[in-house]
Structures are given as C-alpha cells and as structure tokens.
Design a protein around this motif. Structure first.
Motif, PDB file in Angstrom:
ATOM      1  N   GLY A 119      10.351 -67.410 -69.517  1.00 53.52           N
ATOM      2  CA  GLY A 119      10.200 -66.123 -68.849  1.00 53.52           C
ATOM      3  C   GLY A 119      11.491 -65.346 -68.752  1.00 53.52           C
ATOM      4  N   ALA A 120      11.367 -64.150 -68.193  1.00 53.57           N
ATOM      5  CA  ALA A 120      12.459 -63.191 -67.966  1.00 53.57           C
ATOM      6  C   ALA A 120      12.950 -62.580 -69.294  1.00 53.57           C
ATOM      7  CB  ALA A 120      13.602 -63.827 -67.188  1.00 53.57           C
ATOM      8  N   LYS A 121      13.915 -61.695 -69.163  1.00 56.80           N
ATOM      9  CA  LYS A 121      14.406 -60.957 -70.347  1.00 56.80           C
ATOM     10  C   LYS A 121      15.204 -61.892 -71.255  1.00 56.80           C
ATOM     11  CE  LYS A 121      14.203 -56.447 -68.303  1.00 56.80           C
ATOM     12  NZ  LYS A 121      14.795 -55.851 -67.109  1.00 56.80           N
ATOM     13  N   GLY A 181      10.357 -64.084 -71.744  1.00 58.21           N
ATOM     14  CA  GLY A 181       8.984 -63.793 -71.311  1.00 58.21           C
ATOM     15  C   GLY A 181       8.375 -62.584 -71.977  1.00 58.21           C
ATOM     16  N   CYS A 186       7.803 -67.926 -65.598  1.00 62.08           N
ATOM     17  CA  CYS A 186       8.315 -66.798 -64.806  1.00 62.08           C
ATOM     18  C   CYS A 186       8.023 -65.488 -65.519  1.00 62.08           C
ATOM     19  CB  CYS A 186       9.815 -66.975 -64.578  1.00 62.08           C
ATOM     20  SG  CYS A 186      10.192 -68.531 -63.746  1.00 62.08           S
ATOM     21  N   GLY A 210       6.009 -63.038 -64.023  1.00 54.96           N
ATOM     22  CA  GLY A 210       5.465 -62.106 -63.040  1.00 54.96           C
ATOM     23  C   GLY A 210       3.974 -62.367 -62.846  1.00 54.96           C
ATOM     24  N   GLY A 216      10.294 -64.057 -60.256  1.00 58.59           N
ATOM     25  CA  GLY A 216      11.650 -63.665 -60.671  1.00 58.59           C
ATOM     26  C   GLY A 216      12.700 -64.757 -60.488  1.00 58.59           C
ATOM     27  N   ASP A 273      15.727 -65.113 -62.912  1.00 55.84           N
ATOM     28  CA  ASP A 273      16.766 -64.093 -62.697  1.00 55.84           C
ATOM     29  C   ASP A 273      17.743 -64.556 -61.618  1.00 55.84           C
ATOM     30  OD1 ASP A 273      15.722 -62.139 -64.552  1.00 55.84           O
ATOM     31  OD2 ASP A 273      14.124 -61.772 -63.125  1.00 55.84           O
ATOM     32  N   ARG A 279      11.248 -51.175 -55.184  1.00 55.93           N
ATOM     33  CA  ARG A 279      10.127 -52.044 -54.808  1.00 55.93           C
ATOM     34  C   ARG A 279       9.361 -51.505 -53.607  1.00 55.93           C
ATOM     35  NH1 ARG A 279      10.980 -57.138 -57.444  1.00 55.93           N
ATOM     36  NH2 ARG A 279       9.391 -58.124 -56.192  1.00 55.93           N
ATOM     37  N   ARG A 295       5.540 -51.376 -53.853  1.00 57.02           N
ATOM     38  CA  ARG A 295       4.887 -52.686 -53.784  1.00 57.02           C
ATOM     39  C   ARG A 295       4.895 -53.204 -52.351  1.00 57.02           C
ATOM     40  NH1 ARG A 295       7.637 -56.059 -58.700  1.00 57.02           N
ATOM     41  NH2 ARG A 295       6.509 -57.753 -57.723  1.00 57.02           N
TER      42      ARG A 295
HETATM   43  N1  UDP Z   1       8.558 -60.824 -66.874  1.00 57.88           N
HETATM   44  C1  UDP Z   1       8.400 -61.461 -68.089  1.00 57.88           C
HETATM   45  N2  UDP Z   1       7.462 -60.986 -68.951  1.00 57.88           N
HETATM   46  C2  UDP Z   1       6.675 -59.933 -68.662  1.00 57.88           C
HETATM   47  C3  UDP Z   1       6.814 -59.311 -67.390  1.00 57.88           C
HETATM   48  C4  UDP Z   1       7.778 -59.799 -66.511  1.00 57.88           C
HETATM   49  O1  UDP Z   1       9.092 -62.413 -68.388  1.00 57.88           O
HETATM   50  O2  UDP Z   1       5.836 -59.565 -69.501  1.00 57.88           O
HETATM   51  C5  UDP Z   1       9.568 -61.351 -65.947  1.00 57.88           C
HETATM   52  C6  UDP Z   1      10.574 -60.348 -65.432  1.00 57.88           C
HETATM   53  O3  UDP Z   1      11.616 -60.185 -66.399  1.00 57.88           O
HETATM   54  C7  UDP Z   1      11.045 -61.030 -64.159  1.00 57.88           C
HETATM   55  C8  UDP Z   1       9.777 -61.770 -63.691  1.00 57.88           C
HETATM   56  O4  UDP Z   1       8.905 -61.818 -64.796  1.00 57.88           O
HETATM   57  O5  UDP Z   1      12.031 -61.991 -64.466  1.00 57.88           O
HETATM   58  C9  UDP Z   1       8.997 -61.070 -62.575  1.00 57.88           C
HETATM   59  O6  UDP Z   1       9.811 -60.771 -61.559  1.00 57.88           O
HETATM   60  P1  UDP Z   1       9.300 -60.113 -60.205  1.00 57.88           P
HETATM   61  O7  UDP Z   1      10.518 -59.788 -59.457  1.00 57.88           O
HETATM   62  O8  UDP Z   1       8.298 -59.051 -60.449  1.00 57.88           O
HETATM   63  O9  UDP Z   1       8.514 -61.339 -59.558  1.00 57.88           O
HETATM   64  P2  UDP Z   1       8.427 -61.810 -58.062  1.00 57.88           P
HETATM   65  O10 UDP Z   1       9.623 -62.683 -57.823  1.00 57.88           O
HETATM   66  O11 UDP Z   1       8.373 -60.590 -57.205  1.00 57.88           O
HETATM   67  O12 UDP Z   1       7.137 -62.578 -58.071  1.00 57.88           O
END
Ligand code: UDP
Length: 241
Positions: A107-109, A135, A158, A160, A185, A188, A218, A221
């Motif tokens: 997951g994540a960037k 992700g 991860c 979302g 997240g 991250d 945010r 949300r």
């Molecule tokens: N993310 C991902 N792929 C996607 C959409 C989101 O990997 O298609 C990742 C995004 O980069 C982030 C995480 O998912 O690292 C979501 O974080 P968010 O803060 O929304 O989640 P929360 O901690 O609030 O549940």
C-alpha cells in the motif's frame, strides 16, 4: 465477546489482547483478516451492506478511534479500550521479529512501503520483511503472485477503506498468507511521511484533532463524526441495540 455499534460488531479487547489474538491467527491454518474501523468506517458501513459484511466477517474487529469508545459508552456497553490499528500493528511486528514471522507491506504511494520497511527493520532487529508493493496497481493477480512467492505469513494492507477490506477478502486466500490486516495510512506513519500525534494528544483522546491540524483538508470527512455519536445516542434511546 462482541460489542455492536451501529451495525458493526467490535471485539472488546485491549491492545495486548488483540496482539496475542492476532499473532495466534498468524500461526493458525487458513486465511484470516483483521479490520480496524474508526467512526468514519462505521458510517460507510451503515450505508454499504457489502462493506458492513466485510467488517463483521473479519476475525478481529478492533475499535480504532476514540469516537468508537465514546459511542460504546453512549450505548451503555463500554469497551475496555481504544485499539488503534497502528498500536496493534507495532505489537504484532514485535512478535514477528521475535519468532521469524515473514511480513509483507502493501500500500501507499511508490517508495513509501520500502521506506517503512527500512524504518521497521531498524526499530525491530530480526524482523523479516519479505516484500513490499505500492498501493496504486491496476491488476490484482501480479500482486497476489508476489505475496505468494514471498511466502508471507502476515500482510499489512494499506489501501484506504473500503478498498483494503474488499481487497483482503477477495485476494487474501489466494496469497497463502495466514493473516492480513487493513491499516489505512499506517505505512505513511511507519515511513515517517505523516506524523502521528504526540503521546500527550493521544492520551487525551485528541489524536483526531491533531491530525485535523496537520491535514485540514480532512475536515469534510471528520465533520460527519458528531453525527456518528448522535446516531449512537439515538440507537440507545430507541433501545435498538
Ligand atoms: N492508498 C493506496 N491506494 C489507493 C488509495 C489509497 O495505497 O488506491 C493509500 C494512501 O496512499 C494512504 C492510505 O491508502 O497511504 C490511506 O490513508 P488514509 O489516511 O485515507 O487512511 P486512514 O488512516 O484514514 O484509514
């Protein structure tokens, strides 16, 4: 024992009880998954039956977020504690590091999971991170194959919500992993890309306010959260829990 809050059945556990249960799942046969719903996710689940099912059919449903604890109190069914996903994840990593369990980070960037892996290996000597993947992929199959080839025992997913919960249910069994955990997240945070609230704010139950201060976008949300507590109070008054 489960505590139902606005349609989602939470496990009433402390962080250390959750970690022990999660670790046991990672050693047991078959596929298991853990979800960490906060009020925002419960709100989504109220509108989306498939998502509600994905949460309620998880092996562990952990109350991430002080709002869930307040709602439980309003319903007259107090939960023992808040169980932030990231604390559960850290506890589980500690056990994996001690026992040689293999962890995959998904997951994540691009680049974030690798950085998280580096930081975690420094923090937990002996930890085996058997693979990482960002992700933002289009096809599931190559990712499933990569996890399978890495022989992961545990995968942090991860992506979302609700994407990560649907992804775990759909793809988890084919990966051969024993346990997947949906952690939003958290990569991250482990990578140092976003910062968690200092302990002072966490202890006051104001982690959400700190996050809002850091990420004002945010607000849309989070604005739905008071409604969540009002709904919990309404459920109590109607006696429908
Ligand atoms: N993310 C991902 N792929 C996607 C959409 C989101 O990997 O298609 C990742 C995004 O980069 C982030 C995480 O998912 O690292 C979501 O974080 P968010 O803060 O929304 O989640 P929360 O901690 O609030 O549940």
């Amino acid at each position: 024992m489960k505590t139902e809050i606005l349609g989602v059945s939470f496990d009433n556990v402390t962080v250390s009880e959750a970690v022990s249960a999660g670790f046991a799942l990672s050693l047991s046969d078959g596929f298991h998954y853990v979800v960490t719903p906060n009020p925002e996710l419960v709100n989504i689940a109220r509108q989306n039956e498939d998502f509600r099912t994905a949460l309620n059919e998880a092996d562990l449903v952990l109350p991430d977020g002080i709002g869930v604890v307040y709602a439980a109190q309003l319903l007259g069914r107090p939960l023992k504690a808040r169980c932030p996903g990231i604390d559960f994840a850290s506890g589980l990593i500690g056990k994996l590091a001690e026992t040689g369990g293999r962890l995959f980070l998904l997951g994540a960037k691009p680049g974030v999971a690798e950085q998280a892996a580096e930081n975690l290996k420094n923090r937990f000597p002996g930890l085996v991170i058997c693979g990482t993947h960002d992700g933002y992929f289009k096809e599931d199959a190559p990712v499933v194959e990569q996890i399978q080839a890495a022989q992961a025992h545990v995968v942090f997913v991860c992506l979302g919500a609700p994407k990560q919960e649907f992804w775990m249910r759909k793809n988890g069994p084919a990966t051969g992993a024993h346990l997947m955990v949906g952690l939003g997240g958290s990569l991250d945070v482990f990578a140092g890309v976003t910062e968690r609230a200092p302990e002072f704010w966490q202890k006051l139950g104001l982690e959400w306010l700190y996050r809002l201060k850091k990420e004002p976008s945010r607000i849309g949300r989070m604005a739905k959260l008071p409604l969540f507590l009002v709904s919990a109070a309404g459920q109590r008054l109607r006696g429908t829990h």
